[in-house]
Scaffold this active site. Structure first.
Site, PDB file in Angstrom:
ATOM      1  N   HIS A  38       0.831  -1.208   0.000  1.00 61.33           N
ATOM      2  CA  HIS A  38       0.000   0.000   0.000  1.00 61.33           C
ATOM      3  C   HIS A  38       0.868   1.260   0.000  1.00 61.33           C
ATOM      4  O   HIS A  38       0.574   2.223  -0.715  1.00 61.33           O
ATOM      5  CB  HIS A  38      -0.944   0.008   1.212  1.00 61.33           C
ATOM      6  CG  HIS A  38      -2.189  -0.768   1.001  1.00 61.33           C
ATOM      7  ND1 HIS A  38      -2.226  -2.145   1.001  1.00 61.33           N
ATOM      8  CD2 HIS A  38      -3.465  -0.353   0.781  1.00 61.33           C
ATOM      9  CE1 HIS A  38      -3.468  -2.549   0.794  1.00 61.33           C
ATOM     10  NE2 HIS A  38      -4.234  -1.478   0.650  1.00 61.33           N
ATOM     11  N   LYS A 103      -9.338  -7.852   9.095  1.00 59.80           N
ATOM     12  CA  LYS A 103      -9.931  -8.087  10.404  1.00 59.80           C
ATOM     13  C   LYS A 103      -9.766  -6.815  11.222  1.00 59.80           C
ATOM     14  O   LYS A 103      -8.820  -6.059  11.036  1.00 59.80           O
ATOM     15  CB  LYS A 103      -9.299  -9.292  11.105  1.00 59.80           C
ATOM     16  CG  LYS A 103      -7.857  -9.119  11.491  1.00 59.80           C
ATOM     17  CD  LYS A 103      -7.323 -10.347  12.211  1.00 59.80           C
ATOM     18  CE  LYS A 103      -5.865 -10.110  12.606  1.00 59.80           C
ATOM     19  NZ  LYS A 103      -5.278 -11.261  13.266  1.00 59.80           N
TER      20      LYS A 103
END
Length: 184
Positions: A38, A103
């Site tokens: 990212h 998560k």
């Protein structure tokens, strides 16, 4: 697990049908990318360069799979904590990313961006990486091979199990769960 079968790339129609708490089985292509990938994607965007794959309509799974054992497509492929991608997610959502799998909680800026961009955040069950890996039918490295497990991978999944946490209507399953618990 039973659930609503959805196929990537995700359309607005599919996303509009999803609500926090829905169980889904995802099939199609999902891209694996974590923190380091990212960061590199944001550096490309800052330079005005294209991303290694077109994010429009796509889903990114926050995972760094372990190496495959002989005869396996991929090793354990459990989700990583999504909050580490929160600083990057709004920009990718603005560019057309439609789904994220990980998560844990997302911050308010990400939740607002999900609603604004008609996207969705799914959770996969942490600790179930070996089981989740069984849903992955094929994989190939798309970019940043030098990052090892954190390289961007194109995963072909079949009935990948997840739960909708944040939908376009501003719902958050985690926050709703806390409120439901308090009401009892």
């Amino acid at each position: 697990m039973s659930g609503k079968h959805i196929t990537t790339p995700l359309s607005n129609e599919v996303i509009e049908s999803l609500r926090a708490g829905d169980r889904v089985l995802i099939s199609g292509v999902v891209y694996a990318a974590r923190d380091a990938a990212h960061k590199r994607m944001m550096e490309l965007l800052e330079k005005g360069e294209p991303l290694p794959f077109d994010v429009k309509g796509q889903v990114i799974y926050y995972v760094g799979p372990t190496p495959a054992k002989p005869g396996q497509v991929i090793g354990s492929a459990g989700p990583t904590t999504s909050g580490r991608m929160d600083k990057y997610a709004p920009k990718l959502l603005d560019l057309g990313l439609k789904g994220m799998i990980g998560k844990g909680y997302r911050n308010q800026e990400v939740r607002d961006s999900i609603a604004r961009n008609k996207a969705v955040y799914f959770a996969a069950v942490g600790g179930s990486g070996a089981l989740l890996a069984k849903s992955i039918q094929a994989q190939e490295i798309v970019a940043y091979e030098d990052l090892g497990p954190e390289a961007i991978r194109k995963l072909v999944v079949d009935s990948f199990s997840a739960v909708v946490i944040n939908d376009i209507y501003g719902n958050d399953l985690y926050l709703q769960g806390v409120e439901n618990y308090r009401e009892d």
